[in-house]
Enzyme design. Structure first.
Site, short mmCIF file in Angstrom:
data_model
loop_
_atom_site.label_atom_id
_atom_site.label_comp_id
_atom_site.label_asym_id
_atom_site.label_seq_id
_atom_site.Cartn_x
_atom_site.Cartn_y
_atom_site.Cartn_z
N ASP A 75 0.87 -1.18 0.00
CA ASP A 75 0.00 0.00 0.00
C ASP A 75 0.90 1.23 0.00
O ASP A 75 0.94 2.00 0.96
CB ASP A 75 -0.92 -0.04 1.23
CG ASP A 75 -1.93 1.10 1.24
OD1 ASP A 75 -2.09 1.76 0.20
OD2 ASP A 75 -2.53 1.33 2.30
N THR B 195 2.86 4.80 -1.37
CA THR B 195 2.55 6.09 -1.97
C THR B 195 3.13 6.11 -3.38
O THR B 195 3.67 5.11 -3.86
CB THR B 195 3.16 7.23 -1.13
OG1 THR B 195 4.58 7.04 -1.03
CG2 THR B 195 2.57 7.23 0.28
#
Length: 288
Positions: free
Chosen positions: A158, A160
């Site tokens: 997950d 950025t």
């Protein structure tokens, strides 16, 4: 009446999106990133890091359901799950809904993200931090996957965008480490940007992942928060069959799981792997 303040996303130089700011709940520059949470009448609470929207209360369920239920139901019997990033807790929330999962390890580089999300985004984690199967590790994701003695059935990155602290999670060193601690037949998935605007990210990930996995591809979902169209998720495994499971098989697993979702369903699962022709052509044109 005073004009509302606006927050402008800075991901792209020539275009972008803005949000009216009703109320700033939190804004602080941590050791790793500039972090803000504010309220918006249309999207609820919005979290942004370094000028880029990460999540909103309005549509986060689409992103998190697709990042978790697609690999977990495709795998079919995942017991041990690793989440890289995910400090807001929503990915964890969705994984905890799978009762057959025995352990969930989350590696987050910034302890500050976890602490303020527990306070300011309670709907995201929905109490999942208290699940007895959960273990939080504060560490760099690349370091963890290359050093841990644990192994996992599903790894969810997950991450950025590949700028700042998130850049390392798009490197060969990270992908090699994930392959190292992934059990045979395991699945790796990762956020890979909006392919219409960030096509080079998908091409780069595909090229790097193909060095370590025999089956590499992408699946997609439409998430309004992420400006520019369809969000792309990287998919990598050594079990070539898992990406091509029939809707009937996924349907049986979905019904057995007891999951009730707002976006994900078995038809969406299989359809998500259909890629637009421009992306197929771009991937096919890359040297092997």
């Amino acid at each position: 009446m005073a004009e509302k303040k606006q927050w402008h996303e800075t991901l792209h130089d020539q275009f972008g999106q803005y949000f009216a700011v009703d109320n700033v709940l939190y804004h602080e520059k941590t050791d790793h990133q500039d972090l803000i949470i504010f309220e918006n009448a249309a999207f609820g609470r919005v979290m942004a890091l370094d000028g880029v929207v990460q999540t909103t209360e309005r549509d986060e369920f689409i992103y998190h359901e697709m990042m978790t239920h697609v690999p977990l139901l495709a795998h079919g019997h995942a017991k041990h799950v690793l989440i890289i990033g995910g400090g807001d807790g929503a990915m964890l929330r969705e994984v905890t809904r799978h009762k057959n999962v025995e352990s969930i390890t989350m590696v987050e580089i910034d302890a500050g993200v976890v602490s303020f999300c527990r306070q300011y985004l309670p709907n995201h984690n929905a109490g999942s931090y208290d699940d007895p199967r959960f273990q939080l590790v504060i560490d760099d994701g690349v370091n963890f996957v290359n050093q841990t003695s644990q192994t996992f059935d599903v790894i969810i990155s997950d991450c950025t965008d590949p700028i700042g602290p998130g850049e390392s999670l798009f490197t060969s060193a990270f992908y090699e480490g994930c392959k190292r601690c992934l059990n045979p037949g395991g699945i790796f998935v990762a956020q890979n940007g909006v392919c219409f605007l960030q096509q080079e990210e998908a091409i780069d990930s595909h090229r790097k992942l193909s060095h370590y996995f025999s089956d590499v591809g992408f699946y997609q979902a439409a998430i309004p928060t992420y400006y520019g169209g369809i969000m792309t998720f990287a998919w990598a495994t050594d079990n070539d069959a898992l990406r091509h499971l029939s809707t009937e098989i996924i349907q049986a697993r979905f019904l057995a799981s007891g999951l009730k979702c707002r976006y994900y369903n078995p038809a969406i699962h299989t359809a998500a792997f259909a890629l637009p022709q421009y992306l197929q052509d771009a991937l096919a044109s890359q040297p092997s």
